[in-house]
Write a protein that holds these residues in place. Structure first.
Motif, PDB file in Angstrom:
ATOM      1  N   ARG A  26       0.822  -1.202   0.000  1.00  0.00           N
ATOM      2  CA  ARG A  26       0.000   0.000   0.000  1.00  0.00           C
ATOM      3  C   ARG A  26       0.864   1.262   0.000  1.00  0.00           C
ATOM      4  O   ARG A  26       1.842   1.353   0.711  1.00  0.00           O
ATOM      5  N   THR A  28       0.002   5.426   0.389  1.00  0.00           N
ATOM      6  CA  THR A  28      -1.037   6.402   0.719  1.00  0.00           C
ATOM      7  C   THR A  28      -0.513   7.794   0.441  1.00  0.00           C
ATOM      8  O   THR A  28       0.571   8.161   0.891  1.00  0.00           O
ATOM      9  N   VAL A  30      -1.500  11.855   0.777  1.00  0.00           N
ATOM     10  CA  VAL A  30      -2.360  12.733   1.555  1.00  0.00           C
ATOM     11  C   VAL A  30      -2.209  14.149   1.029  1.00  0.00           C
ATOM     12  O   VAL A  30      -1.091  14.618   0.783  1.00  0.00           O
ATOM     13  N   ARG A  37      -7.238  12.028   0.459  1.00  0.00           N
ATOM     14  CA  ARG A  37      -6.381  10.870   0.707  1.00  0.00           C
ATOM     15  C   ARG A  37      -6.617   9.861  -0.402  1.00  0.00           C
ATOM     16  O   ARG A  37      -7.749   9.573  -0.764  1.00  0.00           O
ATOM     17  N   THR A  39      -5.349   5.943  -1.474  1.00  0.00           N
ATOM     18  CA  THR A  39      -4.567   4.749  -1.181  1.00  0.00           C
ATOM     19  C   THR A  39      -4.533   3.885  -2.434  1.00  0.00           C
ATOM     20  O   THR A  39      -5.504   3.803  -3.179  1.00  0.00           O
ATOM     21  N   ASP A  41      -3.435   0.018  -3.496  1.00  0.00           N
ATOM     22  CA  ASP A  41      -3.046  -1.330  -3.066  1.00  0.00           C
ATOM     23  C   ASP A  41      -2.654  -2.140  -4.291  1.00  0.00           C
ATOM     24  O   ASP A  41      -3.436  -2.283  -5.225  1.00  0.00           O
TER      25      ASP A  41
END
Length: 119
Positions: A26, A28, A30, A37, A39, A41
């Motif tokens: 992952r 992320t 921001v 946000r 993310t 995967d």
């Protein structure tokens, strides 16, 4: 059907068993200047307690959280042809690894988007 209360918590916890493991890498991102946000995967995998393993190495799941529906990043993803799909990695993993478990809500997502490969 038995009703469980607080005093039954230890008994309930003792009966829990792992059924599906999910693994992924992952990243992320921001937002610095606005509430955002994202993310991502990748290198997805699912395994069950009997060593059934599925890999989704060629898929990336992206989840965007914004204050509203309109955000430049989401607009750019839409321009690239990326469309939102509701799913759960756990539920999709159960649907792919456990044919006896009813997974009707996840079948269209699995068939259209995930294309699992057995490892």
């Amino acid at each position: 059907m038995r009703q469980y209360g607080i005093s039954d918590a230890a008994e309930c916890v003792a009966q829990l068993r792992p059924t599906v493991r999910t693994a992924y890498r992952r990243i992320t991102l921001v937002g610095r200047c606005r509430p955002f946000r994202l993310t991502s995967d990748a290198v997805l995998g699912c395994a069950d307690e009997w060593d059934g393993v599925l890999t989704l190495d060629d898929r990336v799941l992206i989840e965007a959280k914004t204050a509203g529906d309109r955000d430049p990043v989401i607009d750019h993803l839409r321009c690239l042809g990326v469309r939102p799909v509701k799913m759960s990695k756990y539920c999709a993993g159960v649907g792919m690894l456990k044919p006896r478990v009813a997974s009707n809500p996840w079948r269209p997502v699995i068939k259209r988007h995930l294309h699992p490969q057995t490892a």
